[in-house]
Design an enzyme around this catalytic site. Sequence first.
Site, short mmCIF file in Angstrom:
data_model
loop_
_atom_site.label_atom_id
_atom_site.label_comp_id
_atom_site.label_asym_id
_atom_site.label_seq_id
_atom_site.Cartn_x
_atom_site.Cartn_y
_atom_site.Cartn_z
N HIS A 1 0.83 -1.20 0.00
CA HIS A 1 0.00 0.00 0.00
C HIS A 1 0.88 1.26 0.00
O HIS A 1 0.50 2.28 -0.57
CB HIS A 1 -0.94 0.00 1.22
CG HIS A 1 -2.00 -1.07 1.13
ND1 HIS A 1 -3.33 -0.82 1.28
CD2 HIS A 1 -1.91 -2.40 0.88
CE1 HIS A 1 -4.02 -1.94 1.13
NE2 HIS A 1 -3.17 -2.92 0.90
N ASP B 1 -5.83 5.81 2.26
CA ASP B 1 -5.97 4.43 1.81
C ASP B 1 -7.42 4.00 2.03
O ASP B 1 -7.99 4.23 3.10
CB ASP B 1 -5.03 3.57 2.67
CG ASP B 1 -4.85 2.19 2.10
OD1 ASP B 1 -5.87 1.52 1.84
OD2 ASP B 1 -3.70 1.78 1.92
C1 UDX Z 1 -0.36 -6.69 -0.84
C2 UDX Z 1 -1.28 -7.72 -1.45
O1 UDX Z 1 -0.78 -9.02 -1.45
C3 UDX Z 1 -1.77 -7.32 -2.78
O2 UDX Z 1 -2.48 -8.36 -3.41
C4 UDX Z 1 -2.56 -6.08 -2.61
O3 UDX Z 1 -3.21 -5.75 -3.81
C5 UDX Z 1 -1.64 -5.01 -2.12
O4 UDX Z 1 -0.99 -5.40 -0.92
P1 UDX Z 1 2.12 -7.62 -1.58
O5 UDX Z 1 1.65 -8.99 -1.25
O6 UDX Z 1 3.35 -7.18 -0.96
O7 UDX Z 1 0.95 -6.53 -1.36
O8 UDX Z 1 2.28 -7.64 -3.20
P2 UDX Z 1 2.31 -6.51 -4.29
O9 UDX Z 1 1.01 -5.82 -4.38
O10 UDX Z 1 2.80 -7.16 -5.52
O11 UDX Z 1 3.38 -5.45 -3.76
C6 UDX Z 1 4.72 -5.76 -3.57
C7 UDX Z 1 5.56 -4.54 -3.89
O12 UDX Z 1 6.88 -4.78 -3.43
C8 UDX Z 1 5.64 -4.25 -5.38
O13 UDX Z 1 5.49 -2.86 -5.61
C9 UDX Z 1 7.04 -4.71 -5.78
O14 UDX Z 1 7.62 -3.94 -6.79
C10 UDX Z 1 7.80 -4.56 -4.49
N1 UDX Z 1 8.89 -5.56 -4.40
C11 UDX Z 1 8.61 -6.88 -4.26
C12 UDX Z 1 10.18 -5.13 -4.50
O15 UDX Z 1 10.44 -3.92 -4.64
N2 UDX Z 1 11.17 -6.05 -4.39
C13 UDX Z 1 10.95 -7.36 -4.23
O16 UDX Z 1 11.92 -8.14 -4.13
C14 UDX Z 1 9.61 -7.81 -4.15
#
Ligand code: UDX
Length: 446
Positions: free
Chosen positions: A20, A106
């Site tokens: 988020h 949010d």
């Molecule tokens: C969560 C939920 O799982 C997601 O489905 C919802 O819509 C938003 O919150 P998360 O599980 O962390 O988030 O996944 P994602 O939404 O893909 O966000 C991860 C973020 O971390 C992305 O912006 C990605 O670019 C970043 N990231 C991930 C990195 O910068 N480095 C990494 O090694 C892994």
Amino acid sequence: MEEIGSKSHVVVLPFPIQGHINPMVQFSKRLASKGVKVTIPIIESVCKSMPIMDSASIKIESIPHDEFPPDPDLLEWLRVLMSNNLTQIVEKLSDSEYPVKVLLFDSTTTWAIDLAHQLGLKGAAFFTQSCSLSAIYYHMDPEKSKIPLDGSDVSLPSLPLLEKDDLPSFVYESDVYPSLARLAFSQNINFEGADWLFFNTFDALEMEVIDWLRTRYTIKTIGPTVPSMYLDKRLKDDKEYGSSLFKPNSETCMKWLDSREIGSVVYVSFGSLASLGEKQMEELAWGLIMSNNYFLWVVRAAEENKIPVELMSKLSEKGLIVNWCPQLDVLAHRAIGCFFTHCGWNSTLEALSLGVPMIGMPQWTDQPTNAKFISDVWQTGVRVKARENGVIITRKEIASSIREVMEEEKGVMLKENAIKWKKLAKEAVDEGGSSDKNIEEFLSNL
Ligand code: UDX
């Protein structure tokens, strides 16, 4: 001439978790680039992990706090802490050159709209998820309920036919994380009360459902929040995407990718929260080995001990394992052939925006629905599905889905579609594009 929105001050309130913070910080940067001042309050314990990023236009306010209370009280604790601090921040700035005009919160912090109005501000809800998800939650409302909870397929207006395991996990498993499920369902309250409704998506991506929602509410699409330099290599931009709460092994990753051939690497990551079981982790490790492709696998430090030690040397023959990476730089690298992902909304949007085909292995919350769209609607990926709920996805299934995307005819079609979505994402945020127009309209109303 004064820029539109200049002298405007927006307080941006993200829910303090990675998925988020990234899109909301990135959106703040976009507002700042158009002349708006932004203050972002974030609890101190999370703020400490963020890289320092204060600029003339963006100020991160670290909010001191006591120990976290136990889980059931956490959300109420956050509400009280942030309400008190937001009130102080807004009052302190009221006599300044840049008094706060809008609280952009949010969508999960549903209490924020009343606070905004009490403080004499406009309130803008920012949804860090797809419009399709909000539409599904809309139909969850018992008064409108169109979702039969008997496992049968679900047909909802403007959405594809959804099987049970395409629905957000909270629909069937609201008792697993009850407070999170409530939080997810309650976001749509903002439809009635907020002065603006922003979605990190773009019109072309979810056209039908956006049109449907727009017959009821004024939805503003503003995404993807991916920085423009990644969409158009000629542009210079702030290189740091959003704000990472984990330290990326950037140099190691980029050097390793530089030495690989075009489209030869599978990038594997399950985002910042998802936690695979030990058996599933072992199958994934074997699947990567058996696919016989190069891979870059992000395994967060807390998950590392789930990789069987005896597989480490075999994994290192074709793989690099890191605790965190600069995901956008990785996805933009010419060596990446596909993204094996949990289908978090940010990861999904980032891969679409950079034209990278996906293999979806969704875990929970909105991810199954995102995976459905990736495979069946946008057709930029495939999905590995458990044969039955809770059943482990086997190494064979994992390896064959990787080969399907990396080596077979299907992969070529997915790549072509991915490039098409990349173009449409860029068009949406380019000057005069659908998302850009919505942002300009918001600013001109400030
Ligand atoms: C969560 C939920 O799982 C997601 O489905 C919802 O819509 C938003 O919150 P998360 O599980 O962390 O988030 O996944 P994602 O939404 O893909 O966000 C991860 C973020 O971390 C992305 O912006 C990605 O670019 C970043 N990231 C991930 C990195 O910068 N480095 C990494 O090694 C892994």
